[in-house]
Design a protein around this motif. Sequence first.
Motif, PDB file in Angstrom:
ATOM      1  N   ILE A   1       2.573   4.142  -5.907  1.00  0.00           N
ATOM      2  CA  ILE A   1       1.319   3.625  -6.467  1.00  0.00           C
ATOM      3  C   ILE A   1       0.862   2.391  -5.692  1.00  0.00           C
ATOM      4  O   ILE A   1      -0.325   2.246  -5.357  1.00  0.00           O
ATOM      5  N   LEU A   2       1.805   1.500  -5.388  1.00  0.00           N
ATOM      6  CA  LEU A   2       1.470   0.292  -4.626  1.00  0.00           C
ATOM      7  C   LEU A   2       0.933   0.643  -3.244  1.00  0.00           C
ATOM      8  O   LEU A   2      -0.098   0.115  -2.806  1.00  0.00           O
ATOM      9  N   ILE A   3       1.643   1.539  -2.551  1.00  0.00           N
ATOM     10  CA  ILE A   3       1.233   1.895  -1.188  1.00  0.00           C
ATOM     11  C   ILE A   3      -0.090   2.641  -1.192  1.00  0.00           C
ATOM     12  O   ILE A   3      -0.974   2.384  -0.364  1.00  0.00           O
ATOM     13  N   ALA A   4      -0.250   3.583  -2.138  1.00  0.00           N
ATOM     14  CA  ALA A   4      -1.491   4.364  -2.200  1.00  0.00           C
ATOM     15  C   ALA A   4      -2.688   3.458  -2.480  1.00  0.00           C
ATOM     16  O   ALA A   4      -3.773   3.647  -1.913  1.00  0.00           O
ATOM     17  N   SER A   5      -2.489   2.471  -3.354  1.00  0.00           N
ATOM     18  CA  SER A   5      -3.586   1.544  -3.666  1.00  0.00           C
ATOM     19  C   SER A   5      -3.965   0.727  -2.439  1.00  0.00           C
ATOM     20  O   SER A   5      -5.142   0.486  -2.175  1.00  0.00           O
ATOM     21  N   ARG A   6      -2.945   0.322  -1.681  1.00  0.00           N
ATOM     22  CA  ARG A   6      -3.185  -0.468  -0.481  1.00  0.00           C
ATOM     23  C   ARG A   6      -3.719   0.400   0.656  1.00  0.00           C
ATOM     24  O   ARG A   6      -4.422  -0.081   1.542  1.00  0.00           O
ATOM     25  N   ASP A   7      -3.408   1.675   0.592  1.00  0.00           N
ATOM     26  CA  ASP A   7      -3.697   2.568   1.701  1.00  0.00           C
ATOM     27  C   ASP A   7      -5.115   3.152   1.626  1.00  0.00           C
ATOM     28  O   ASP A   7      -6.025   2.678   2.294  1.00  0.00           O
ATOM     29  N   GLN A   8      -5.328   4.175   0.788  1.00  0.00           N
ATOM     30  CA  GLN A   8      -6.604   4.876   0.798  1.00  0.00           C
ATOM     31  C   GLN A   8      -7.264   5.024  -0.563  1.00  0.00           C
ATOM     32  O   GLN A   8      -8.467   5.252  -0.635  1.00  0.00           O
ATOM     33  N   PHE A   9      -6.504   4.913  -1.634  1.00  0.00           N
ATOM     34  CA  PHE A   9      -7.044   5.222  -2.957  1.00  0.00           C
ATOM     35  C   PHE A   9      -8.227   4.323  -3.318  1.00  0.00           C
ATOM     36  O   PHE A   9      -9.271   4.797  -3.778  1.00  0.00           O
ATOM     37  N   ILE A  10      -8.066   3.016  -3.116  1.00  0.00           N
ATOM     38  CA  ILE A  10      -9.141   2.083  -3.474  1.00  0.00           C
ATOM     39  C   ILE A  10     -10.386   2.360  -2.636  1.00  0.00           C
ATOM     40  O   ILE A  10     -11.506   2.425  -3.167  1.00  0.00           O
ATOM     41  N   ARG A  11     -10.188   2.545  -1.336  1.00  0.00           N
ATOM     42  CA  ARG A  11     -11.339   2.780  -0.452  1.00  0.00           C
ATOM     43  C   ARG A  11     -12.021   4.115  -0.740  1.00  0.00           C
ATOM     44  O   ARG A  11     -13.245   4.188  -0.873  1.00  0.00           O
TER      45      ARG A  11
ATOM     46  N   ARG B   1      -7.777  14.673  -2.982  1.00  0.00           N
ATOM     47  CA  ARG B   1      -6.401  14.466  -2.516  1.00  0.00           C
ATOM     48  C   ARG B   1      -5.804  13.208  -3.118  1.00  0.00           C
ATOM     49  O   ARG B   1      -4.692  13.224  -3.667  1.00  0.00           O
ATOM     50  N   ASP B   2      -6.534  12.094  -3.028  1.00  0.00           N
ATOM     51  CA  ASP B   2      -6.011  10.818  -3.515  1.00  0.00           C
ATOM     52  C   ASP B   2      -5.859  10.797  -5.028  1.00  0.00           C
ATOM     53  O   ASP B   2      -4.938  10.168  -5.569  1.00  0.00           O
ATOM     54  N   LEU B   3      -6.762  11.485  -5.726  1.00  0.00           N
ATOM     55  CA  LEU B   3      -6.648  11.581  -7.186  1.00  0.00           C
ATOM     56  C   LEU B   3      -5.399  12.361  -7.576  1.00  0.00           C
ATOM     57  O   LEU B   3      -4.679  11.976  -8.520  1.00  0.00           O
ATOM     58  N   PHE B   4      -5.122  13.445  -6.869  1.00  0.00           N
ATOM     59  CA  PHE B   4      -3.921  14.231  -7.151  1.00  0.00           C
ATOM     60  C   PHE B   4      -2.668  13.404  -6.894  1.00  0.00           C
ATOM     61  O   PHE B   4      -1.727  13.413  -7.702  1.00  0.00           O
ATOM     62  N   PHE B   5      -2.634  12.702  -5.764  1.00  0.00           N
ATOM     63  CA  PHE B   5      -1.467  11.881  -5.440  1.00  0.00           C
ATOM     64  C   PHE B   5      -1.241  10.791  -6.493  1.00  0.00           C
ATOM     65  O   PHE B   5      -0.130  10.598  -6.987  1.00  0.00           O
ATOM     66  N   MET B   6      -2.314  10.069  -6.823  1.00  0.00           N
ATOM     67  CA  MET B   6      -2.182   8.971  -7.772  1.00  0.00           C
ATOM     68  C   MET B   6      -1.802   9.470  -9.163  1.00  0.00           C
ATOM     69  O   MET B   6      -0.947   8.875  -9.838  1.00  0.00           O
ATOM     70  N   SER B   7      -2.402  10.571  -9.601  1.00  0.00           N
ATOM     71  CA  SER B   7      -2.088  11.103 -10.934  1.00  0.00           C
ATOM     72  C   SER B   7      -0.628  11.548 -11.005  1.00  0.00           C
ATOM     73  O   SER B   7       0.043  11.329 -12.023  1.00  0.00           O
ATOM     74  N   THR B   8      -0.107  12.127  -9.916  1.00  0.00           N
ATOM     75  CA  THR B   8       1.299  12.541  -9.890  1.00  0.00           C
ATOM     76  C   THR B   8       2.219  11.342 -10.054  1.00  0.00           C
ATOM     77  O   THR B   8       3.166  11.366 -10.859  1.00  0.00           O
ATOM     78  N   ASP B   9       1.955  10.272  -9.320  1.00  0.00           N
ATOM     79  CA  ASP B   9       2.813   9.084  -9.403  1.00  0.00           C
ATOM     80  C   ASP B   9       2.694   8.401 -10.766  1.00  0.00           C
ATOM     81  O   ASP B   9       3.695   7.910 -11.304  1.00  0.00           O
TER      82      ASP B   9
END
Length: 278
Positions: free
Chosen positions: A197-207, A221-229
């Motif tokens: 969650i930390l890396i995804a937020s810093r990486d692409q999810f926020i943008r 893609r990012d929604l699926f990744f974040m929802s899984t975590d």
Amino acid sequence: MNPGLLEKNLKSQNSSSMLCKLFPETIALLFPILFPTGHILLFSYLWDGIENGVDREKCTCSCWDTVFKGPYESGVGRYKHMYFNGTINTFKIWTITVIAVIIMYECFKKLVSLTVQRKLRFTMGFLFLSSIFSHYYAWWGMVNYYNDDFYDQWYHQLLFTISEIVTTYLVVKYLDRTKPMDTMPLLVIGNIAFVHILIASRDQFIRNVILREGRLHQVLRDLFFMSTDLIYLTVSTYELRKYSKLNGQSIQNILKSKKNNLVALLFLSSIVFIVSIL
């Protein structure tokens, strides 16, 4: 007891036993077939109007080494539904695909078998199902990295993939509810989900998602990744609270134990390491 009735009961039991064996195997076999099919159908829908039309009569492929056709066809090849070259990267693609299909088959067979036997721990089953997209994406990404000789994101993806394999291994290990749950796997699962969650937020999810700068496929893609975590973190926390109540221990005492402190230290160190190299 009537011999005829006894024989009938034995046949019925044998048929039921055969069904219980074949049903999980059939379902497990269908998933590796249906997932790529659904994937390509989805791409066809998303890229409607973008894909290039193919003239099967006139198209050629000069990038194909024709090794797999042997003496039957050489030089510039004509249209094929599938081309592949006899290279080391083709071997790597084949290897990871075979491994992925076998593991997927075995995992789904276990999941369905436990469901049929009414032994499935539903929280772990839910976690397993929620992780399918991540693993499929990892396989597809590696296939494309090898196929395109593009490795800019290789180590970034590899870190996610290895950690996802660790959590899924623990989830599959505790699918059977007759196996007592332990705090160690729950802490590992929760820690890895938190790191993601930390890396995804810093990486692409926020943008891509929050700031709405991503294209549709990137947002999905990012929604699926974040929802899984988020699901992994939530369910592992729920199971940890459930364990604490059943064993009369507070979560604070569980976290204070030496082995659990070691796990926490290990994954906090992992956070520092991962963030430092990204």
